[in-house]
Design a protein around this motif. Structure first.
Motif, PDB file in Angstrom:
ATOM      1  N   ALA B 172     -10.772 -16.722  22.900  1.00  0.00           N
ATOM      2  CA  ALA B 172      -9.558 -16.787  23.725  1.00  0.00           C
ATOM      3  C   ALA B 172      -8.346 -17.109  22.861  1.00  0.00           C
ATOM      4  CB  ALA B 172      -9.731 -17.844  24.806  1.00  0.00           C
ATOM      5  N   GLY B 173      -7.313 -16.353  23.055  1.00  0.00           N
ATOM      6  CA  GLY B 173      -6.054 -16.625  22.367  1.00  0.00           C
ATOM      7  C   GLY B 173      -6.014 -16.175  20.925  1.00  0.00           C
ATOM      8  N   ALA B 174      -7.089 -15.569  20.454  1.00  0.00           N
ATOM      9  CA  ALA B 174      -7.134 -15.182  19.042  1.00  0.00           C
ATOM     10  C   ALA B 174      -6.357 -13.898  18.799  1.00  0.00           C
ATOM     11  CB  ALA B 174      -8.581 -14.997  18.601  1.00  0.00           C
ATOM     12  N   SER B 175      -5.814 -13.779  17.613  1.00  0.00           N
ATOM     13  CA  SER B 175      -5.214 -12.505  17.213  1.00  0.00           C
ATOM     14  C   SER B 175      -5.923 -12.035  15.939  1.00  0.00           C
ATOM     15  CB  SER B 175      -3.701 -12.649  16.985  1.00  0.00           C
ATOM     16  OG  SER B 175      -3.445 -13.685  16.075  1.00  0.00           O
ATOM     17  N   LEU B 176      -5.867 -10.758  15.738  1.00  0.00           N
ATOM     18  CA  LEU B 176      -6.581 -10.186  14.592  1.00  0.00           C
ATOM     19  C   LEU B 176      -5.698 -10.223  13.354  1.00  0.00           C
ATOM     20  CD1 LEU B 176      -9.266  -8.740  13.868  1.00  0.00           C
ATOM     21  CD2 LEU B 176      -8.047  -6.595  14.184  1.00  0.00           C
ATOM     22  N   VAL B 177      -6.273 -10.704  12.276  1.00  0.00           N
ATOM     23  CA  VAL B 177      -5.562 -10.702  10.997  1.00  0.00           C
ATOM     24  C   VAL B 177      -6.530 -10.173   9.939  1.00  0.00           C
ATOM     25  CG1 VAL B 177      -4.100 -12.664  11.626  1.00  0.00           C
ATOM     26  CG2 VAL B 177      -6.272 -13.070  10.454  1.00  0.00           C
ATOM     27  N   TYR B 178      -6.027 -10.014   8.750  1.00  0.00           N
ATOM     28  CA  TYR B 178      -6.897  -9.636   7.639  1.00  0.00           C
ATOM     29  C   TYR B 178      -6.873 -10.727   6.583  1.00  0.00           C
ATOM     30  CZ  TYR B 178      -7.876  -4.907   9.223  1.00  0.00           C
ATOM     31  OH  TYR B 178      -8.346  -3.839   9.920  1.00  0.00           O
ATOM     32  N   VAL B 179      -8.017 -10.931   5.985  1.00  0.00           N
ATOM     33  CA  VAL B 179      -8.081 -11.858   4.860  1.00  0.00           C
ATOM     34  C   VAL B 179      -8.606 -11.101   3.647  1.00  0.00           C
ATOM     35  CG1 VAL B 179      -8.411 -13.922   6.248  1.00  0.00           C
ATOM     36  CG2 VAL B 179     -10.388 -12.587   5.538  1.00  0.00           C
ATOM     37  N   ALA B 180      -8.110 -11.483   2.513  1.00  0.00           N
ATOM     38  CA  ALA B 180      -8.550 -10.854   1.274  1.00  0.00           C
ATOM     39  C   ALA B 180      -9.792 -11.572   0.763  1.00  0.00           C
ATOM     40  CB  ALA B 180      -7.432 -10.932   0.239  1.00  0.00           C
ATOM     41  N   VAL B 181     -10.807 -10.787   0.392  1.00  0.00           N
ATOM     42  CA  VAL B 181     -12.062 -11.368  -0.098  1.00  0.00           C
ATOM     43  C   VAL B 181     -12.420 -10.696  -1.419  1.00  0.00           C
ATOM     44  CG1 VAL B 181     -14.465 -11.888   0.435  1.00  0.00           C
ATOM     45  CG2 VAL B 181     -12.805 -11.655   2.291  1.00  0.00           C
ATOM     46  N   PRO B 182     -12.037 -11.307  -2.524  1.00  0.00           N
ATOM     47  CA  PRO B 182     -12.391 -10.724  -3.824  1.00  0.00           C
ATOM     48  C   PRO B 182     -13.905 -10.661  -3.986  1.00  0.00           C
ATOM     49  CG  PRO B 182     -10.725 -12.423  -4.078  1.00  0.00           C
ATOM     50  CD  PRO B 182     -11.236 -12.524  -2.676  1.00  0.00           C
ATOM     51  N   ASP B 183     -14.352  -9.667  -4.701  1.00  0.00           N
ATOM     52  CA  ASP B 183     -15.803  -9.497  -4.903  1.00  0.00           C
ATOM     53  C   ASP B 183     -16.021  -8.856  -6.270  1.00  0.00           C
ATOM     54  OD1 ASP B 183     -18.542  -9.420  -4.327  1.00  0.00           O
ATOM     55  OD2 ASP B 183     -18.396  -7.379  -3.506  1.00  0.00           O
ATOM     56  N   GLY B 184     -16.001  -9.679  -7.274  1.00  0.00           N
ATOM     57  CA  GLY B 184     -16.164  -9.165  -8.631  1.00  0.00           C
ATOM     58  C   GLY B 184     -14.997  -8.275  -9.015  1.00  0.00           C
ATOM     59  N   ALA B 185     -15.311  -7.062  -9.407  1.00  0.00           N
ATOM     60  CA  ALA B 185     -14.265  -6.150  -9.861  1.00  0.00           C
ATOM     61  C   ALA B 185     -13.590  -5.445  -8.692  1.00  0.00           C
ATOM     62  CB  ALA B 185     -14.856  -5.116 -10.805  1.00  0.00           C
ATOM     63  N   THR B 186     -13.978  -5.804  -7.505  1.00  0.00           N
ATOM     64  CA  THR B 186     -13.346  -5.181  -6.345  1.00  0.00           C
ATOM     65  C   THR B 186     -13.098  -6.268  -5.305  1.00  0.00           C
ATOM     66  OG1 THR B 186     -13.574  -3.435  -4.697  1.00  0.00           O
ATOM     67  CG2 THR B 186     -15.565  -4.615  -5.276  1.00  0.00           C
ATOM     68  N   GLY B 187     -12.791  -5.884  -4.104  1.00  0.00           N
ATOM     69  CA  GLY B 187     -12.561  -6.862  -3.055  1.00  0.00           C
ATOM     70  C   GLY B 187     -12.221  -6.163  -1.760  1.00  0.00           C
ATOM     71  N   TYR B 188     -12.150  -6.948  -0.713  1.00  0.00           N
ATOM     72  CA  TYR B 188     -11.981  -6.357   0.610  1.00  0.00           C
ATOM     73  C   TYR B 188     -10.906  -7.095   1.394  1.00  0.00           C
ATOM     74  CZ  TYR B 188     -16.570  -4.542  -0.617  1.00  0.00           C
ATOM     75  OH  TYR B 188     -17.609  -3.938  -1.263  1.00  0.00           O
ATOM     76  N   PHE B 189     -10.193  -6.358   2.208  1.00  0.00           N
ATOM     77  CA  PHE B 189      -9.442  -6.967   3.288  1.00  0.00           C
ATOM     78  C   PHE B 189     -10.350  -6.900   4.508  1.00  0.00           C
ATOM     79  CE2 PHE B 189      -5.623  -5.708   0.784  1.00  0.00           C
ATOM     80  CZ  PHE B 189      -5.089  -6.978   0.658  1.00  0.00           C
ATOM     81  N   GLU B 190     -10.759  -8.052   4.969  1.00  0.00           N
ATOM     82  CA  GLU B 190     -11.695  -8.092   6.087  1.00  0.00           C
ATOM     83  C   GLU B 190     -11.004  -8.665   7.327  1.00  0.00           C
ATOM     84  OE1 GLU B 190     -15.154 -10.235   4.769  1.00  0.00           O
ATOM     85  OE2 GLU B 190     -15.493  -8.872   3.086  1.00  0.00           O
ATOM     86  N   PRO B 191     -11.328  -8.137   8.496  1.00  0.00           N
ATOM     87  CA  PRO B 191     -10.694  -8.651   9.710  1.00  0.00           C
ATOM     88  C   PRO B 191     -11.214 -10.051  10.055  1.00  0.00           C
ATOM     89  CG  PRO B 191     -12.272  -6.926  10.236  1.00  0.00           C
ATOM     90  CD  PRO B 191     -12.201  -6.995   8.746  1.00  0.00           C
ATOM     91  N   ALA B 192     -10.338 -10.865  10.552  1.00  0.00           N
ATOM     92  CA  ALA B 192     -10.712 -12.221  10.973  1.00  0.00           C
ATOM     93  C   ALA B 192      -9.872 -12.576  12.200  1.00  0.00           C
ATOM     94  CB  ALA B 192     -10.457 -13.223   9.854  1.00  0.00           C
ATOM     95  N   TYR B 193     -10.330 -13.540  12.944  1.00  0.00           N
ATOM     96  CA  TYR B 193      -9.573 -13.983  14.111  1.00  0.00           C
ATOM     97  C   TYR B 193      -8.772 -15.228  13.759  1.00  0.00           C
ATOM     98  CZ  TYR B 193     -12.252 -10.739  16.959  1.00  0.00           C
ATOM     99  OH  TYR B 193     -12.804  -9.610  17.491  1.00  0.00           O
TER     100      TYR B 193
END
Lengths: 168, 211
Positions: B172-193
């Motif tokens: 309830a009340g959450a909004s979607l954002v992205y967080v950066a998650v480095p992973d060695g030589a690469t990384g991800y923007f992953e969705p989070a609430y």
């Protein structure tokens, strides 16, 4: 994960065998060559993503891929319908033009035949298009949710209807 | 059936015989290759994002949702980024847990109207050891209109790849954002609430995360 993704090399055989057939099937239903290329690309992108879920015992690769192609065409037509409605609402209605270069290279008779096929009842039309894409009657039946015999009947009814229209 | 239709069938075959232009087959094939990325396009001026904050983190939960075979599927996050969808990322690294957005949270900014939380959203992958984006604006148009919460440092124009994952139901009340998650030589923007109190929770389902 919802599905496993098959390596590209496993998909390669299907791609090599069916690319031209899918393109021709799509192109025969769209006026624009550019749209046909886009939809063809969409078909193979979707197929590649879904490759891990393909069950060979359920249907042939051709039937499976043409199912994806039919869905992609439906999506395309829905999108085209939305665009046309938006243009109408905006007062900028615009007819869909044939690609002149593409038209020039095809005979009038072929164009007329495609138009007649397009005017057939849905299932007859689809039976003709799928047969023209070299699918077997069993595969056509699988895609149209009917038996092989029923697919044959649909197809032949369509041919009779076309012959009548041509003789008018 | 019949010979009666032989001539008609021949004409039909001719009418349906279209040949793709030279090169199309290879162009489409190239789009199927994992690892190929299309550079961000149109990230001009108002490009991107980022609000400050805490490091990377968060947790996750997720489940990649590939759009079905040609299907039209459930609602998903708008993807305005000029990114390429690729076959799959596999299980993703989990972001750090227990992070909290202390200030500048997009949800707390009056000018920011949070887009509705979708049923699915892309995960974006970058190559290189640091996130490619981090800009001063609260909404990052390169990530489907959702803000990025994470490390700073804005370098747009790097290639991203995108794969759509299903999201767990939003609290309830959450909004979607992205967080950066480095992973060695690469990384991800992953969705989070992002919850109203600034807490970040995973938006992906746990089975999509590495143990």
């Amino acid at each position: 994960m919802i599905h496993a993704v098959a390596p590209l090399q496993e998909f390669e055989g299907v791609y090599a065998e069916l690319f031209n057939r899918i393109y021709a099937y799509v192109r025969a239903q769209l006026r624009s060559e550019a749209d046909a290329e886009d939809v063809t690309a969409t078909v193979f992108m979707n197929a590649y993503r879904a490759w891990g879920r393909y069950e060979p015992q359920a249907e042939t690769p051709a039937a499976w891929l043409f199912r994806i192609a039919r869905n992609a065409l439906l999506d395309h037509h829905r999108g085209a319908g939305r665009r046309e409605r938006l243009l109408r609402v905006a007062g900028r209605e615009r007819p869909e033009f044939e690609d002149p270069a593409a038209t020039a290279e095809r005979s009038l008779e072929h164009e007329r035949l495609l138009a007649l096929v397009a005017s057939l009842p849905d299932r007859q039309r689809e039976a003709v298009r799928l047969r023209m894409a070299e699918l077997s009657f069993a595969e056509v039946g699988s895609l149209l949710d009917c038996s092989e015999d029923a697919a044959k009947m649909l197809y032949h009814r369509a041919l009779r209807a076309l012959r009548e229209m041509l003789s008018e | 059936m019949s010979d009666d239709f032989e001539d008609l069938e021949r004409k039909l075959r001719e009418a349906h015989s279209f040949t793709p232009r030279a090169g199309l087959r290879e162009e489409v094939r190239a789009r199927l290759r994992p690892g190929r990325a299309v550079p961000w396009a149109g990230l001009s001026a108002a490009a991107a994002v980022l609000l400050a904050v805490v490091g990377v983190g968060v947790l996750l939960h997720s489940a990649p949702l590939r759009q079905g075979a040609g299907g039209t599927g459930a609602a998903s996050a708008p993807n305005r980024a000029a990114t390429e969808e690729v076959p799959g990322f596999g299980r993703l690294p989990a972001p750090a847990s227990g992070l909290k957005v202390e200030s500048g949270a997009p949800a707390s900014q009056g000018a920011y109207a949070a887009p509705p939380v979708p049923l699915s959203a892309p995960v974006y992958r970058w190559t290189g050891t640091s996130p490619p984006a981090s800009c001063p604006e609260p909404v990052n148009p390169t990530l489907g209109g959702y803000p990025v919460v994470g490390p700073t440092g804005c370098r747009l124009g790097r290639p991203l790849q995108a794969v759509v994952y299903r999201l767990r139901p939003a609290p309830a009340g959450a909004s979607l954002v992205y967080v950066a998650v480095p992973d060695g030589a690469t990384g991800y923007f992953e969705p989070a609430y992002l919850l109203p109190d600034g807490t970040l929770e995973p938006a992906l389902t746990p089975d999509e995360l590495r143990p």
